[in-house]
Design a protein around this motif. Structure first.
Motif, PDB file in Angstrom:
ATOM      1  N   ALA A   1       0.843  -1.202   0.000  1.00 49.72           N
ATOM      2  CA  ALA A   1       0.000   0.000   0.000  1.00 49.72           C
ATOM      3  C   ALA A   1       0.877   1.252   0.000  1.00 49.72           C
ATOM      4  N   SER A   2       1.910   1.208   0.809  1.00 43.33           N
ATOM      5  CA  SER A   2       2.782   2.380   0.908  1.00 43.33           C
ATOM      6  C   SER A   2       3.481   2.689  -0.413  1.00 43.33           C
ATOM      7  N   LEU A   3       3.780   1.643  -1.170  1.00 40.09           N
ATOM      8  CA  LEU A   3       4.441   1.848  -2.464  1.00 40.09           C
ATOM      9  C   LEU A   3       3.433   2.110  -3.588  1.00 40.09           C
ATOM     10  N   GLY A   4       2.128   1.934  -3.267  1.00 44.13           N
ATOM     11  CA  GLY A   4       1.097   2.154  -4.282  1.00 44.13           C
ATOM     12  C   GLY A   4       1.096   1.108  -5.381  1.00 44.13           C
ATOM     13  N   LEU A   5       1.512  -0.106  -5.037  1.00 38.12           N
ATOM     14  CA  LEU A   5       1.560  -1.171  -6.042  1.00 38.12           C
ATOM     15  C   LEU A   5       0.320  -2.055  -5.923  1.00 38.12           C
ATOM     16  N   HIS A   6      -0.185  -2.513  -7.061  1.00 36.94           N
ATOM     17  CA  HIS A   6      -1.312  -3.444  -7.056  1.00 36.94           C
ATOM     18  C   HIS A   6      -0.809  -4.786  -7.530  1.00 36.94           C
ATOM     19  N   LEU A   7      -0.741  -5.707  -6.611  1.00 38.05           N
ATOM     20  CA  LEU A   7      -0.103  -6.973  -6.905  1.00 38.05           C
ATOM     21  C   LEU A   7      -0.964  -8.071  -6.297  1.00 38.05           C
ATOM     22  N   GLU A   8      -1.488  -8.956  -7.126  1.00 45.17           N
ATOM     23  CA  GLU A   8      -2.323 -10.041  -6.621  1.00 45.17           C
ATOM     24  C   GLU A   8      -1.463 -11.204  -6.172  1.00 45.17           C
ATOM     25  N   VAL A   9      -1.662 -11.695  -4.970  1.00 51.80           N
ATOM     26  CA  VAL A   9      -0.968 -12.906  -4.548  1.00 51.80           C
ATOM     27  C   VAL A   9      -1.991 -13.941  -4.101  1.00 51.80           C
ATOM     28  N   GLN A  10      -1.728 -15.200  -4.426  1.00 48.20           N
ATOM     29  CA  GLN A  10      -2.589 -16.277  -3.955  1.00 48.20           C
ATOM     30  C   GLN A  10      -1.989 -16.862  -2.685  1.00 48.20           C
ATOM     31  N   VAL A  11      -2.860 -17.320  -1.814  1.00 50.49           N
ATOM     32  CA  VAL A  11      -2.373 -17.893  -0.556  1.00 50.49           C
ATOM     33  C   VAL A  11      -1.691 -19.229  -0.810  1.00 50.49           C
ATOM     34  N   HIS A  12      -0.518 -19.379  -0.206  1.00 46.02           N
ATOM     35  CA  HIS A  12       0.159 -20.676  -0.281  1.00 46.02           C
ATOM     36  C   HIS A  12       0.294 -21.251   1.114  1.00 46.02           C
ATOM     37  N   LYS A  13      -0.083 -22.528   1.218  1.00 46.93           N
ATOM     38  CA  LYS A  13       0.047 -23.229   2.493  1.00 46.93           C
ATOM     39  C   LYS A  13       0.454 -24.659   2.224  1.00 46.93           C
ATOM     40  N   GLY A  14       0.952 -25.296   3.217  1.00 45.87           N
ATOM     41  CA  GLY A  14       1.159 -26.731   3.103  1.00 45.87           C
ATOM     42  C   GLY A  14       2.401 -27.110   2.329  1.00 45.87           C
ATOM     43  N   ASP A  15       2.403 -28.346   1.817  1.00 44.03           N
ATOM     44  CA  ASP A  15       3.621 -28.962   1.316  1.00 44.03           C
ATOM     45  C   ASP A  15       3.681 -29.091  -0.192  1.00 44.03           C
ATOM     46  N   THR A  16       2.817 -28.454  -0.887  1.00 49.17           N
ATOM     47  CA  THR A  16       2.876 -28.527  -2.345  1.00 49.17           C
ATOM     48  C   THR A  16       2.805 -27.120  -2.907  1.00 49.17           C
ATOM     49  N   VAL A  17       3.269 -26.980  -4.150  1.00 45.15           N
ATOM     50  CA  VAL A  17       3.126 -25.705  -4.850  1.00 45.15           C
ATOM     51  C   VAL A  17       2.258 -25.985  -6.067  1.00 45.15           C
ATOM     52  N   PRO A  18       1.223 -25.212  -6.266  1.00 42.84           N
ATOM     53  CA  PRO A  18       0.375 -25.420  -7.438  1.00 42.84           C
ATOM     54  C   PRO A  18       1.214 -25.389  -8.715  1.00 42.84           C
ATOM     55  N   SER A  19       0.771 -26.117  -9.720  1.00 43.29           N
ATOM     56  CA  SER A  19       1.569 -26.219 -10.940  1.00 43.29           C
ATOM     57  C   SER A  19       1.415 -24.998 -11.841  1.00 43.29           C
ATOM     58  N   ALA A  20       0.445 -24.151 -11.579  1.00 51.96           N
ATOM     59  CA  ALA A  20       0.237 -22.980 -12.441  1.00 51.96           C
ATOM     60  C   ALA A  20       1.238 -21.883 -12.106  1.00 51.96           C
ATOM     61  N   PRO A  21       1.809 -21.258 -13.134  1.00 48.50           N
ATOM     62  CA  PRO A  21       2.691 -20.133 -12.862  1.00 48.50           C
ATOM     63  C   PRO A  21       1.925 -19.020 -12.173  1.00 48.50           C
ATOM     64  N   GLY A  22       2.625 -18.171 -11.456  1.00 47.39           N
ATOM     65  CA  GLY A  22       1.946 -17.084 -10.777  1.00 47.39           C
ATOM     66  C   GLY A  22       2.649 -16.727  -9.492  1.00 47.39           C
ATOM     67  N   LEU A  23       1.933 -15.944  -8.708  1.00 46.58           N
ATOM     68  CA  LEU A  23       2.526 -15.357  -7.518  1.00 46.58           C
ATOM     69  C   LEU A  23       1.757 -15.813  -6.282  1.00 46.58           C
ATOM     70  N   TYR A  24       2.484 -16.422  -5.355  1.00 45.73           N
ATOM     71  CA  TYR A  24       1.874 -16.982  -4.150  1.00 45.73           C
ATOM     72  C   TYR A  24       2.513 -16.360  -2.922  1.00 45.73           C
ATOM     73  N   PHE A  25       1.778 -16.400  -1.813  1.00 48.58           N
ATOM     74  CA  PHE A  25       2.321 -15.844  -0.571  1.00 48.58           C
ATOM     75  C   PHE A  25       2.143 -16.841   0.557  1.00 48.58           C
ATOM     76  N   ASN A  26       3.258 -17.182   1.217  1.00 49.05           N
ATOM     77  CA  ASN A  26       3.220 -18.066   2.377  1.00 49.05           C
ATOM     78  C   ASN A  26       3.398 -17.205   3.619  1.00 49.05           C
ATOM     79  N   ASP A  27       2.338 -17.063   4.375  1.00 51.81           N
ATOM     80  CA  ASP A  27       2.355 -16.164   5.540  1.00 51.81           C
ATOM     81  C   ASP A  27       2.980 -16.858   6.738  1.00 51.81           C
ATOM     82  N   ILE A  28       4.170 -16.436   7.103  1.00 52.62           N
ATOM     83  CA  ILE A  28       4.797 -17.031   8.288  1.00 52.62           C
ATOM     84  C   ILE A  28       4.384 -16.284   9.554  1.00 52.62           C
ATOM     85  N   GLY A  29       3.572 -15.255   9.408  1.00 54.01           N
ATOM     86  CA  GLY A  29       3.112 -14.515  10.579  1.00 54.01           C
ATOM     87  C   GLY A  29       4.284 -13.904  11.312  1.00 54.01           C
TER      88      GLY A  29
END
Lengths: 322, 322
Positions: B50-78
């Motif tokens: 928000a501070s940089l004013g960027l619009h960037l979509e990320v999909q939630v990533h969890k668990g032990d696999t990575v989806p096969s589709a290219p793209g941008l994922y976010f693993n929230d380590i809290g």
């Protein structure tokens, strides 16, 4: 004011030394005014001059004085055999280049010359001639144990705490007392000449300059105390800085010189920035000695293709530092 | 063919890591296609975006696999506290950057990620957080003792025989057996990736590479025999070359990589040629790790002024080497 008297030794007759000396002196507009005295074999000089098609007047120089008039003089050390081996080493080449160098250094040591510029010699030729010194530096070391190797280019200036010794021995020189003596001698040498250097940046020895002792102790026990002691004496010295960034701090800052802890810590940096365009200047002696940053280049000797720019820079620096 | 899965750890929340990661991922035209999984604190990410004013979509990533589709994922380590200390170190910053890194490395070690790109962490923050590793490299060393530090830029590539140890210890690693193992591991790593490196140029240790033993013996007793043994095994390796010219031999020759005998022999050269534009790649592990050649840059953190180019280069190299 009398202009400086600058000795120039011709170097190995089989290499590009005679050619670059001739080319440099034939370009007086690129050189400051001085009294230049070339040391070498006169027949070699005349043959090389004819082969290059250069017209260069030299006056004969003999004895223990240098005339006060600026100009170009030649001190004939003789010693050359009939045929010069071009493009390779030989005992005669070694003998000739040594005698020219020895004579110039002798006159400089007696205060008759202000500086000596040395064209490149061949270590192999010196060995074939039965000489016990490996090269210029070792000969000067034997006469002046406090001689300091420095390297100068437009972009970077470097002084070496030690030079032609194994790295393990070089590490043994990184001691507070040795460093303090070195800072004093270097500072005194630089203060005595028009060097433009105002600050010495001291490299650390260990990765990240030891990182508070985690990656090596010499910074804390030896280098830092030596810097502090030198600073108390008014020597403008700072550090120790991480070896991998200290050269960036001095790059394009003509008033800064890096003190490197070993031959290659300094020369890895210097040669990347100023390969074959830099000047090697030996300080810490009663006179200045400079030399170009290239060797005999046997592969192109005798072809008229040698580039005199590094030698011209060495001559200019000899005059400037005198 | 499934596109590579590249983990990216956000680095120290107080430094420029989150900013350069966001800027890099917001410029997809500069990046190869891949599956990118960012590891970090989601609230920090959203605030920085928000501070940089960027619009960037990320999909939630969890668990032990990575989806096969290219793209941008976010693993929230809290793990982030309410307030981030910008522009300085803190225990919370250390904890956050470590957990993100640790998680990415864990998934890579299990083969779920092909490579990990690490934004810079603060050694001080890690220490404040009570972590026993000084940084990324030490943590990877502890998991993979054969990890090899390499540095890549357009003009020069360098591999380090040893890295974060005192120089006297580094000299002790210059042994035939250690060198041969290193050549083998480096060659194997490079052969397994699209590195473009076809020849390893090995630096000597002593001035002039020991000059036939006159200036040090390691070249004759250790380095040369290791090179010969490696060459017999088909490893394209040559040397030892004088340390002060070996880097010139590899400069602007993308098919050559220099093997440096110590951290600073290699990094003095590399940083002069590629300061803050190079990429650090750790090889010799089951996965590739790359990082930009700069630190947390606390002084410009939070100002939107950080340059993402080195991180972009690190991401590109991670994909290329995967």
């Amino acid at each position: 004011m009398t202009l400086p008297a600058i000795g120039i030794s011709l170097g190995d007759p089989g290499g590009i030394g005679p050619e670059v000396v001739l080319k440099a002196l034939a370009a007086p507009s690129l050189l400051p005014e001085a009294r230049f005295i070339v040391f070498g074999d006169r027949r070699l000089w005349d043959a090389e001059r004819a082969s290059l098609g250069l017209h260069l007047e030299v006056q004969v120089h003999k004895g223990d004085t240098v005339p006060s008039a600026p100009g170009l003089y030649f001190n004939d050390i003789g010693a050359m055999p009939g045929d010069v081996v071009r493009g390779g080493a030989s005992a005669e080449n070694g003998k000739s280049s040594f005698l020219a160098f020895e004579k110039a250094v002798e006159l400089a040591g007696r205060g008759i010359l202000d500086a000596v510029v040395t064209a490149p010699v061949s270590k192999t030729s010196w060995r074939l001639a039965g000489l016990s010194w490996r090269g210029h530096t070792e000969y000067l070391d034997s006469l002046y144990p406090g001689a300091i190797m420095t390297f100068w280019s437009e972009r970077l200036k470097v002084a070496l705490l030690s030079h032609h010794i194994p790295l393990t021995e070089a590490l043994g020189r990184v001691r507070k007392g040795v460093l303090l003596d070195f800072f004093r001698a270097l500072h005194r040498s630089l203060a005595g000449v028009r060097s433009g250097v105002e600050e010495l940046l001291v490299a650390g020895l260990n990765p990240h300059a030891g990182e508070d002792g985690l990656l090596g102790g010499e910074e804390t026990t030896e280098i830092q105390p030596a810097i502090e002691a030198a600073a108390k004496e008014g020597i403008p010295v700072s550090g120790p800085f991480p070896p991998d960034t200290v050269f960036l701090k001095a790059l394009d800052r003509p008033e800064k010189m890096v003190v490197a802890m070993s031959h290659d810590q300094g020369l890895v940096a210097f040669k990347l920035v100023a390969f074959e365009t830099g000047v090697n200047a030996t300080l810490g002696m009663p006179f200045i000695r400079t030399s170009p940053d290239h060797g005999t280049a046997y592969d192109i000797a005798g072809k008229g293709a040698a580039d005199p720019r590094s030698l011209i820079a060495a001559i200019r620096m000899a005059v400037e530092l005198s």
